[in-house]
Design an enzyme around this catalytic site. Structure first.
Site, PDB file in Angstrom:
ATOM      1  N   TYR A  59       0.857  -1.191   0.000  1.00  0.00           N
ATOM      2  CA  TYR A  59       0.000   0.000   0.000  1.00  0.00           C
ATOM      3  C   TYR A  59       0.891   1.238   0.000  1.00  0.00           C
ATOM      4  CZ  TYR A  59      -3.613  -3.294   1.672  1.00  0.00           C
ATOM      5  OH  TYR A  59      -4.471  -4.351   1.827  1.00  0.00           O
ATOM      6  N   HIS A 126       0.294 -11.882   1.033  1.00  0.00           N
ATOM      7  CA  HIS A 126      -0.752 -11.040   0.446  1.00  0.00           C
ATOM      8  C   HIS A 126      -1.506 -11.751  -0.668  1.00  0.00           C
ATOM      9  CE1 HIS A 126      -1.723  -6.485  -0.048  1.00  0.00           C
ATOM     10  NE2 HIS A 126      -2.797  -7.225  -0.208  1.00  0.00           N
ATOM     11  N   LEU A 207     -17.944  -4.332   3.284  1.00  0.00           N
ATOM     12  CA  LEU A 207     -19.048  -3.459   2.860  1.00  0.00           C
ATOM     13  C   LEU A 207     -19.135  -3.360   1.344  1.00  0.00           C
ATOM     14  CD1 LEU A 207     -18.649  -0.666   5.562  1.00  0.00           C
ATOM     15  CD2 LEU A 207     -20.303  -2.540   5.513  1.00  0.00           C
ATOM     16  N   ARG A 209     -16.948  -2.666  -0.987  1.00  0.00           N
ATOM     17  CA  ARG A 209     -16.317  -1.464  -1.542  1.00  0.00           C
ATOM     18  C   ARG A 209     -17.283  -0.280  -1.545  1.00  0.00           C
ATOM     19  NH1 ARG A 209     -14.890  -5.913  -4.245  1.00  0.00           N
ATOM     20  NH2 ARG A 209     -12.743  -6.555  -3.953  1.00  0.00           N
ATOM     21  N   PHE A 211     -20.592  -0.380  -1.555  1.00  0.00           N
ATOM     22  CA  PHE A 211     -21.914  -0.626  -2.132  1.00  0.00           C
ATOM     23  C   PHE A 211     -22.954  -0.896  -1.056  1.00  0.00           C
ATOM     24  CE2 PHE A 211     -25.163  -2.370  -4.869  1.00  0.00           C
ATOM     25  CZ  PHE A 211     -24.907  -1.809  -6.116  1.00  0.00           C
TER      26      PHE A 211
END
Length: 330
Positions: A59, A126, A207, A209, A211
């Site tokens: 990230y 990952h 969630l 992304r 939506f």
């Protein structure tokens, strides 16, 4: 904040914080970020009793870990910090997967420095590296455990065969994979396997992304350049169909006097005491809303309605575009 136990007795808050949106992923992924607000969000989460924070080397790369490290400096003991390894990248960008023992060690040393900690509580692969046997990768992390640099091993988006092979080398504490009302495929084989092997489950994107929050009524609500405009489940042909389940979530939320996000998270929490969702957040307001889900008890009727509205396989569209789909369930 209630607590739950993942594998190998790792105790964490019932809900964790996905730090990915806070820094390093770009404004077109989750919008503009503010480091001060992100750090304030982490501090407020700790005040609320959250102990579980999730980040990753990739990230940024690195920027997300650095921000989390800054935020937890001098904070109370008892936090559980999870980060991830398994990619290679250079100045030109992302270069693919790499879970070789050499890269595992390199990543670990860098993660410890950026986070400002002596031991990584939970170190995830990952994504599975098809070019490196999982036994070699897990063996490398097990060596880091012997050295006191890592406490627990995790996998992310691994398939059943990989999970079994990994667990035969060293106990696996947690599997992190996508799981939510609109993504339930893990219930078929992977979640039962985790329970057979006493592996805790950590849902990311709980969630959908955004939506399932009920705050997105149409594609026009997404800013220009938002990556979700290319998400198959947000596409023109699938959006309306997928909104049907959101309407059920909203109806139940209204009956309880809470937000749709809280209902979606409460549904996940009701799927088992070994499940610890990590909703992504970068603002105190949304974080506080999500964390309140730990105190919501859905009744049998609520759960039945949600199960009917979001049956396995009923979501329209794949959860990723083809290149990313090729990296899951390996």
């Amino acid at each position: 904040m209630k607590h739950r136990i993942l594998g190998k007795g790792l105790e964490v808050s019932a809900l964790g914080i996905g730090c990915m949106p806070m820094a390093g992923v770009g404004k077109d992924m989750y919008g503009e970020t503010d480091d001060r607000e992100s750090i304030a969000t982490i501090h407020r989460a700790i005040e609320l009793g959250v102990t579980f924070f999730d980040t990753a080397e990739v990230y940024g790369p690195h920027r997300n870990e650095e921000l989390l490290g800054e935020a937890i400096k001098g904070r109370p003991d008892g936090l559980v910090i999870a980060t991830k390894f398994g990619f290679k990248f250079d100045e030109s960008g992302f270069r693919g997967t790499d879970s070789s023992p050499e890269n595992v060690r390199r990543a670990c040393e860098g993660c410890l420095t950026r986070l400002g900690i002596d031991t990584i509580d939970l170190f995830y692969q990952h994504r599975v590296d098809p070019d490196v046997p999982i036994e070699e990768t897990v063996g490398a992390v097990a060596q880091l455990i012997q050295e006191g640099k890592v406490r627990h091993i995790g996998l992310s988006e691994a398939g059943p065969e990989t999970i079994r092979k990994a667990a035969a080398v060293h106990p696996i504490t947690a599997l992190q994979s996508e799981y939510s009302l609109w993504e339930r495929e893990i219930e078929e084989e992977i979640l039962p396997l985790c329970r057979e092997l006493a592996i805790g489950f950590v849902p990311y994107s709980p969630l959908g992304r955004g939506f399932l929050t009920g705050q997105i009524a149409s594609r026009e609500d997404l800013p220009e350049g938002d990556y979700r405009l290319g998400d198959p489940r947000y596409s023109e042909e699938n959006f309306a169909k997928n909104m049907e389940m959101v309407e059920v979530v909203k109806t139940i939320a209204e009956a309880h006097g809470v937000s749709p996000a809280q209902i979606a998270l409460a549904w996940l929490l009701a799927q088992g005491e070994d499940i610890v969702p990590i909703p992504g957040t970068k603002r105190r307001a949304t974080m506080e809303d999500s964390m309140a889900a730990a105190n919501i008890a859905l009744g049998a009727d609520d759960l039945a309605k949600l199960d009917a509205a979001a049956a396995m396989g009923s979501t329209a569209g794949t959860r990723y575009r083809e290149p990313m789909m090729k990296m899951v369930r390996l």
